[in-house]
Design a protein around this motif. Sequence first.
Motif, PDB file in Angstrom:
ATOM      1  N   GLY A  76       0.806  -1.215   0.000  1.00 27.76           N
ATOM      2  CA  GLY A  76       0.000   0.000   0.000  1.00 27.76           C
ATOM      3  C   GLY A  76       0.838   1.262   0.000  1.00 27.76           C
ATOM      4  N   GLN A  89       2.360  -3.862  -6.700  1.00 26.46           N
ATOM      5  CA  GLN A  89       1.287  -3.510  -5.765  1.00 26.46           C
ATOM      6  C   GLN A  89       0.114  -2.832  -6.466  1.00 26.46           C
ATOM      7  N   MET A  92      -3.527  -2.279  -5.195  1.00 26.59           N
ATOM      8  CA  MET A  92      -3.928  -1.257  -4.233  1.00 26.59           C
ATOM      9  C   MET A  92      -4.281   0.065  -4.912  1.00 26.59           C
ATOM     10  N   ARG A 100      -7.126   1.484   2.537  1.00 31.62           N
ATOM     11  CA  ARG A 100      -5.756   1.977   2.733  1.00 31.62           C
ATOM     12  C   ARG A 100      -5.458   2.181   4.223  1.00 31.62           C
ATOM     13  N   GLU A 102      -6.956   0.678   6.717  1.00 32.38           N
ATOM     14  CA  GLU A 102      -6.917  -0.652   7.336  1.00 32.38           C
ATOM     15  C   GLU A 102      -5.579  -1.339   7.062  1.00 32.38           C
ATOM     16  N   MET A 103      -5.093  -1.217   5.836  1.00 35.86           N
ATOM     17  CA  MET A 103      -3.804  -1.820   5.491  1.00 35.86           C
ATOM     18  C   MET A 103      -2.674  -1.196   6.303  1.00 35.86           C
ATOM     19  N   ASN A 107      -0.491  -3.423   8.648  1.00 36.37           N
ATOM     20  CA  ASN A 107       0.952  -3.460   8.408  1.00 36.37           C
ATOM     21  C   ASN A 107       1.718  -3.146   9.690  1.00 36.37           C
ATOM     22  N   GLY A 127      -6.371  -5.462  -3.540  1.00 36.30           N
ATOM     23  CA  GLY A 127      -6.148  -4.916  -2.212  1.00 36.30           C
ATOM     24  C   GLY A 127      -6.840  -5.737  -1.144  1.00 36.30           C
ATOM     25  N   GLU A 128      -8.045  -6.188  -1.454  1.00 33.59           N
ATOM     26  CA  GLU A 128      -8.804  -6.994  -0.487  1.00 33.59           C
ATOM     27  C   GLU A 128      -8.130  -8.337  -0.233  1.00 33.59           C
ATOM     28  N   ARG A 131      -5.166  -7.678   1.985  1.00 30.21           N
ATOM     29  CA  ARG A 131      -5.636  -7.421   3.348  1.00 30.21           C
ATOM     30  C   ARG A 131      -6.019  -8.716   4.041  1.00 30.21           C
ATOM     31  N   LEU A 134      -3.001 -10.681   4.987  1.00 32.66           N
ATOM     32  CA  LEU A 134      -2.324 -10.055   6.115  1.00 32.66           C
ATOM     33  C   LEU A 134      -3.052 -10.390   7.413  1.00 32.66           C
TER      34      LEU A 134
END
Length: 168
Positions: A76, A89, A92, A100, A102-103, A107, A127-128, A131, A134
Amino acid sequence: MTTSSIPGLARFNTQSAEDATTALHEVCASVRWGSAILSRRPYATPEDLLRAGDAATAELTGEDLDEAMAGHPPIGRPRPGDPASAREQRGMDGASEDLRAEMLELNLAYQERFGHVFLICATGATGEQMRDALKARLGNPPGREREIVRAELGRINRIRLTRLLQDA
């Protein structure tokens, strides 16, 4: 097929050690990894180079793995002027501000728990998906997470080596 019929491989095999080292550092920030690849030149086929990359990744010590991870920006937040991390990336790019934020939070939690950046082969992932990975990996025991990080690094290195031969 001969090495000379694969222009990117022929160029990599014959470029100076300094230029090859610089190119390999763009693939993986571990000095040991780059040295291992360089020491095995010349490569007969791209697959030979990829196998050497896999072997070098498997041989990395814990310190080497830390050095390799230090070369990766957080998901991100690609490094400004770093086309590889921006390309990798890309998932994202269209992320909402909520995703963003939340990431960023995830992170930071990951780095606090494991002491290093969250490493994932982000090529082709949304991105989802990043996430969700992660979130799932935050619960891993440290030893298991190190195994996953090494596997993800290997995937990233393969993609970058392939691109190195195409761009060369």
